[in-house]
Structures are given as structure tokens and as C-alpha cells.
Design an enzyme around this catalytic site. Sequence first.
Site, short mmCIF file in Angstrom:
data_model
loop_
_atom_site.label_atom_id
_atom_site.label_comp_id
_atom_site.label_asym_id
_atom_site.label_seq_id
_atom_site.Cartn_x
_atom_site.Cartn_y
_atom_site.Cartn_z
N GLU A 257 9.60 6.91 -9.44
CA GLU A 257 8.88 7.03 -8.17
C GLU A 257 8.51 5.66 -7.62
OE1 GLU A 257 4.86 9.01 -6.17
OE2 GLU A 257 5.37 9.45 -8.26
N GLY B 183 2.86 -7.50 23.29
CA GLY B 183 2.36 -6.21 23.75
C GLY B 183 3.32 -5.07 23.52
N THR C 93 -2.14 3.44 -6.31
CA THR C 93 -2.60 2.37 -5.42
C THR C 93 -2.31 1.00 -6.03
OG1 THR C 93 -4.81 2.25 -6.39
CG2 THR C 93 -4.48 3.85 -4.60
#
Length: 389
Positions: A243, A341, A366
Site C-alpha cells: 500500500e 491566478g 500518516t
Amino acid sequence: MNSAYFSEEHELFRASFKDFLQKEVVPHIDKWEKTGTIERFIWKKFGDMGFLGLTYPETYGGLNLDLFYTVVFLEELQKIHSSGFAAAMWAHTYLAMTHLNAEGSEQIKRDYLAPSILGDKIGALCITEPFGGSDVAGMKTTAIKKGNSYIINGSKTFITNGVYADYYVVAAKTNVELGNKGISIFLVDTKCAGISATKLDKLGWRASDTAEIAFDNVEIPLENLMGEEGKGFPYIMQHFALERLIMAVNAHARAEYALEYTIDYMSKREAFGKTIDKFQALRHTLVNHATDVEHCKIFNYAAVSRLIKGEYVVKEATMAKLKSTKVADDTIYSCLQMLGGYGYMEDYPLARLFRDSRLGPIGGGTSEILREILSKMIIDNKDYQPAVK
């Protein structure tokens, strides 16, 4: 082509898969991002093409190919402007199905793995719990034996494919007094009574279905135990290596895509009489990111190669995910900035990519947890071992 890892056959597959994605997937991506639901027909198309069974045994309809076909699969999925769609596909194919193939009985493989390869069934892996996060050993969900059944109670959260899955691979405690030695893995058909799934609203991965799932006295047969009772934790840890490598490959691929898009944009965008790819500050920033991404990519390929050879690459996979997801976030942040932008506008891919990428350092462990795992291995000389069947 990186000839150290990819053959001509790999690259032919890449070209074919890329063409398939452009024709069959890309036209629907914006709709799926808005609705948060990937229509079932595309799963069947993936199955019909063999894309869901690349590395699985031919006995169950797979192609029995090496893991670098999976790397190609993952890399190209990151380049179609929806990490959510990509996540739905790889979570089914390499999270849920990995457990079916490794721990499932022959009956489970026939009834669930084979249809998963065909795209007729969708799977979800259910490990994380509310308030549990990365603390797998602290899970509260239980599976108590009663006669010829197990009775499952508890809840799971952040489950990719959780709402429209046909089955769950569920981790639950069969002995609450044994801690992580009391965890087992089960196949749970979503038609079972007592299951409820609630769709979660997320920052990114909008196309993917992510759910919180509750199990209220869900009864399953004893035969739905996968592997040995009490061996669930080492099974989970063993598959975490794959994973984490998957998430590392995803990270370097989306960062590479961001760089390619941004370099093309900068070659066309003019300011002060020249294209902005001629400004040294921007050029050097991009080169720094490209260097980091290339380092991650080569490290990730090397780790995949070692995994193919049967090595237990928990340390390397953990390092790969930790570094690659951070590099991806940093790279995509800078790329968005380069567009000014326009980078902030939804009509351009960087805004969505920026949101989608943020899951990288969170999912699959994490970054904080990964650093602690590595600290135990590097500083405390802890030696993690694969599950023994």
C-alpha cells in the site's frame, strides 16, 4: 523508458492503457467529480480489458504479470485529472483484492476474487476506525464467535469504495484481551443485515466514494474468516508495504504530471515580453522540484523491484511514501504558484491536483506515524517480520 525496470511490453501496455483512459474515462471525470459517484459500467470495462487482474493468478481470471505493470497502471491513472477515480480503482484492486488473494479460502477466491477481477464486484478494505486513525492495534470492532457464525459489531471510517462496495475486507478483534494478537480478517458481503454506510464529504478525491461504516450485530459464517484467527495484525502490516509503495508511486506520478503541465503552460504564458519559462527564478524552482521527483521515482522503482524478488521491504516502502508524498505536495504547491491566478481556478488542473495530493501524507499511515516506524527500525533496531502462514 527506464530499461532497468520496464521492458518494451510494459511500454506497449502503457500506450494501450493511456489510450483506454483517454477514450473511456476522461470524458466522464468532471461528472464523477461533481456527483461523487463513479458509474458501475466503467468497472466492467476495466475488468473486460484485464486491468483489474494484472498481477493476479490466471486461475481466477488474472494475467499473472509482474508488479511493474501495476506501476504503469498507477502512473497513468494519476495523469487523468482525478486522484479520486484513481483511488477507487487501486483501493479495490490492490487493497481489498490483495487480502482476498493472500488470505482468502478457495471458496472466497472463486466467489469474490474472480468477480472482482472481472469488474462484477467492487471491494473495500475496512481497517481505520473513528478516533483510531493510525492506531490499528487499538481498534474496537469485534467479531465474536457464536455457534457457526461470527457476530461483528463496531465501525470503520475513511473507507474508499465504502458506499457502493459489494463486499468488505474487515479487520476485527476476535479476542479483545490479546491486543494486536487478537485481530482477525473477515470477508463481509454488504448484503448482510446490520450494515449501514454513510458517505463522507472530503476536501479532495471528490470522485471517490469514501464512507463511515457501522456494523450492528452483523452475522457472517465461520468460513468468512480469512487466514488464521488472531493473525490479522501481521497480515495487515505485511500488506502495508505494498500500500505504501502504491501511494509513493502515485505521488511521484502526480508530481511529474504537475511539472509537465506547468512547463507546457510556462512555455506559452508571456510576461514582460517573453515567456515565463525564461525567468531564472521560476526555471530554477522547477528544476529543483524535478530533481526531487526523479530521486523519488528511482527509489520507488528500486523498492518495487526488491518486492518482486520477495524481499520484505517495509522500511523502504515506508521511506518511499514518507518522502514521495511530501515531494508531491511541495511540487504541486509550486506548480500552482507558477500559474498565478489561473492555478487557483477550477478550469485548470492544479487546483484539484493540489487538493487531491494532500491526502498523500495522511492515508495509509500518516507521515508522523511513518517517522516513528522508521525511528524504531533505524534507531531502536526493531526488526519487523512478515506474517508466517
